[in-house]
Write a protein that holds these residues in place. Structure first.
Motif, PDB file in Angstrom:
ATOM      1  N   LEU A 178      49.581 -42.161  13.030  1.00  9.01           N
ATOM      2  CA  LEU A 178      49.014 -43.013  14.075  1.00  9.01           C
ATOM      3  C   LEU A 178      48.397 -42.195  15.194  1.00  9.01           C
ATOM      4  N   TYR A 179      48.967 -41.034  15.495  1.00  9.75           N
ATOM      5  CA  TYR A 179      48.366 -40.175  16.516  1.00  9.75           C
ATOM      6  C   TYR A 179      46.954 -39.767  16.095  1.00  9.75           C
ATOM      7  N   HIS A 180      46.824 -39.233  14.895  1.00  8.32           N
ATOM      8  CA  HIS A 180      45.509 -38.737  14.470  1.00  8.32           C
ATOM      9  C   HIS A 180      44.539 -39.883  14.174  1.00  8.32           C
ATOM     10  N   LEU A 181      45.070 -41.024  13.742  1.00  9.14           N
ATOM     11  CA  LEU A 181      44.206 -42.191  13.602  1.00  9.14           C
ATOM     12  C   LEU A 181      43.705 -42.649  14.972  1.00  9.14           C
ATOM     13  N   GLY A 182      44.589 -42.659  15.968  1.00  6.35           N
ATOM     14  CA  GLY A 182      44.180 -43.031  17.319  1.00  6.35           C
ATOM     15  C   GLY A 182      43.128 -42.095  17.879  1.00  6.35           C
ATOM     16  N   ARG A 183      43.297 -40.819  17.632  1.00  5.63           N
ATOM     17  CA  ARG A 183      42.312 -39.829  18.095  1.00  5.63           C
ATOM     18  C   ARG A 183      40.951 -40.083  17.443  1.00  5.63           C
ATOM     19  N   TRP A 184      40.981 -40.326  16.135  1.00 11.46           N
ATOM     20  CA  TRP A 184      39.739 -40.589  15.403  1.00 11.46           C
ATOM     21  C   TRP A 184      39.081 -41.867  15.913  1.00 11.46           C
ATOM     22  N   THR A 228      35.018 -32.209  14.134  1.00 11.68           N
ATOM     23  CA  THR A 228      36.168 -32.706  14.890  1.00 11.68           C
ATOM     24  C   THR A 228      36.725 -33.972  14.253  1.00 11.68           C
ATOM     25  N   LEU A 229      35.847 -34.900  13.866  1.00 15.32           N
ATOM     26  CA  LEU A 229      36.299 -36.108  13.187  1.00 15.32           C
ATOM     27  C   LEU A 229      36.983 -35.770  11.855  1.00 15.32           C
ATOM     28  N   ASP A 230      36.387 -34.855  11.101  1.00 11.12           N
ATOM     29  CA  ASP A 230      36.957 -34.479   9.806  1.00 11.12           C
ATOM     30  C   ASP A 230      38.337 -33.851   9.976  1.00 11.12           C
ATOM     31  N   HIS A 231      38.527 -33.090  11.060  1.00  9.05           N
ATOM     32  CA  HIS A 231      39.830 -32.481  11.312  1.00  9.05           C
ATOM     33  C   HIS A 231      40.891 -33.560  11.534  1.00  9.05           C
ATOM     34  N   SER A 232      40.542 -34.600  12.285  1.00 16.02           N
ATOM     35  CA  SER A 232      41.499 -35.684  12.514  1.00 16.02           C
ATOM     36  C   SER A 232      41.875 -36.368  11.201  1.00 16.02           C
ATOM     37  N   ILE A 233      40.888 -36.606  10.336  1.00 14.07           N
ATOM     38  CA  ILE A 233      41.173 -37.235   9.048  1.00 14.07           C
ATOM     39  C   ILE A 233      42.039 -36.315   8.194  1.00 14.07           C
ATOM     40  N   HIS A 234      41.761 -35.013   8.239  1.00 14.79           N
ATOM     41  CA  HIS A 234      42.566 -34.052   7.472  1.00 14.79           C
ATOM     42  C   HIS A 234      44.027 -34.091   7.925  1.00 14.79           C
ATOM     43  N   MET A 235      44.265 -34.089   9.224  1.00 22.33           N
ATOM     44  CA  MET A 235      45.631 -34.147   9.739  1.00 22.33           C
ATOM     45  C   MET A 235      46.296 -35.479   9.390  1.00 22.33           C
ATOM     46  N   LEU A 236      45.524 -36.545   9.427  1.00 26.24           N
ATOM     47  CA  LEU A 236      46.029 -37.869   9.090  1.00 26.24           C
ATOM     48  C   LEU A 236      46.456 -37.937   7.625  1.00 26.24           C
ATOM     49  N   THR A 237      45.611 -37.449   6.740  1.00 30.37           N
ATOM     50  CA  THR A 237      45.922 -37.512   5.313  1.00 30.37           C
ATOM     51  C   THR A 237      47.033 -36.529   4.934  1.00 30.37           C
ATOM     52  N   THR A 238      47.133 -35.416   5.650  1.00 34.98           N
ATOM     53  CA  THR A 238      48.239 -34.485   5.401  1.00 34.98           C
ATOM     54  C   THR A 238      49.575 -35.176   5.661  1.00 34.98           C
ATOM     55  N   ALA A 239      49.663 -35.924   6.764  1.00 34.12           N
ATOM     56  CA  ALA A 239      50.884 -36.680   7.055  1.00 34.12           C
ATOM     57  C   ALA A 239      51.091 -37.790   6.022  1.00 34.12           C
ATOM     58  N   PHE A 240      50.011 -38.450   5.631  1.00 33.91           N
ATOM     59  CA  PHE A 240      50.082 -39.537   4.655  1.00 33.91           C
ATOM     60  C   PHE A 240      50.722 -39.076   3.346  1.00 33.91           C
TER      61      PHE A 240
END
Length: 285
Positions: A178-184, A228-240
């Motif tokens: 949710l953090y990285h989704l919120g950032r994105w 920057t957007l791709d980094h947020s998605i990468h962090m999001l999917t890593t947690a997923f």
């Protein structure tokens, strides 16, 4: 595009959240229903295959529609959705003069009884939402050019939506997601508003960070922002990948690995259709 089975499952959760909002807060609360809050309910759910029920409603009065019946995840998502929407409306009141703020004032007045009930049920989340929106307002007043600071304020707000999850590992996974989704979300919305905010003078950290006075991307700025957007998605999917989302895994995989990239690309291309519910605190007057 979601597979038909996943799209049907999503619609069932969407209708389930609609009924949960109506049952907990009355018909007026259903006006806040949107796809974003449905995804929140999905993330907060435990991934079990739910048996749909069928029910008619105002929108579908003839043919009963399948819906997921109320459960703890839907109740939490409904309560948090009411709190988030109420404070975004109040933020809209603060950001506008009396005339332009009238719609926000009217809608927040309609939602206020529901908000008071939700805040009493989720006082910790209510407190965090207020704190983080106040942080965003301070950054806005300072004309802060740091996209990281501005996006972090909203990301922390959304991160806290998972704080009532009792299982510690699942809670950590969801908080990270949710953090990285919120950032994105915050950054995509800011990018989508570049030209509007450039014309109106409204605060937009992306506009300030990349020095785009006319709201038009330079090639270098676009590449850097896309990374920057791709980094947020990468962090999001890593947690997923750290948790089993059960029946919701295919739908979430499609959304996270394909859907978010498509939205980001369409925003940068200028072809994205803006959602009716905005995420950032500042709107054009």
């Amino acid at each position: 595009m979601l597979a038909e089975e996943d799209a049907a499952r999503f619609r069932s959760m969407y209708c389930g959240l609609c009924h949960t909002l109506g049952n907990r807060y009355g018909a007026a609360a259903r006006m806040i229903l949107n796809y974003d809050f449905t995804y929140l309910a999905i993330l907060l759910s435990e991934g079990r295959e739910e048996a749909d029920r069928h029910r008619r409603c105002i929108v579908h009065p003839v043919h009963p529609r399948p819906y997921i019946p109320a459960n703890d995840a839907l109740a939490l998502a409904a309560d948090e959705s009411v709190i988030l929407t109420y404070w975004q409306l109040r933020d809209g009141v603060a950001d506008h003069d009396w005339f332009h703020g009238l719609k926000y004032r009217s809608l927040s007045a309609v939602l206020e009884p529901a908000y008071r009930k939700a805040a009493a049920l989720r006082p910790a989340f209510d407190r965090v939402v207020r704190q983080q929106l106040e942080s965003l307002s301070r950054l806005e007043a300072q004309r802060c050019a740091s996209i990281d600071e501005a996006a972090d304020a909203f990301a922390k707000l959304l991160e806290y939506a998972a704080d009532e999850i009792t299982a510690p590992v699942r809670r950590r996974v969801l908080r990270q997601m949710l953090y990285h989704l919120g950032r994105w979300i915050y950054l995509v919305d800011a990018a989508d508003d570049l030209k509007e905010d450039a014309a109106s003078g409204n605060y937009n950290p992306v506009l300030l960070r990349f020095e785009l006075p006319d709201g038009v991307w330079t090639s270098e700025a676009r590449r850097e922002f896309a990374a920057t957007l791709d980094h947020s998605i990468h962090m999001l999917t890593t947690a997923f990948e750290l948790w089993d989302f059960g029946a919701w895994t295919p739908l979430l995989s499609s959304t996270l690995y394909t859907g978010l990239f498509q939205v980001g690309k369409s925003v940068l291309d200028g072809t994205f259709q803006k959602s009716a519910v905005r995420k950032r605190s500042k709107e054009p007057s």
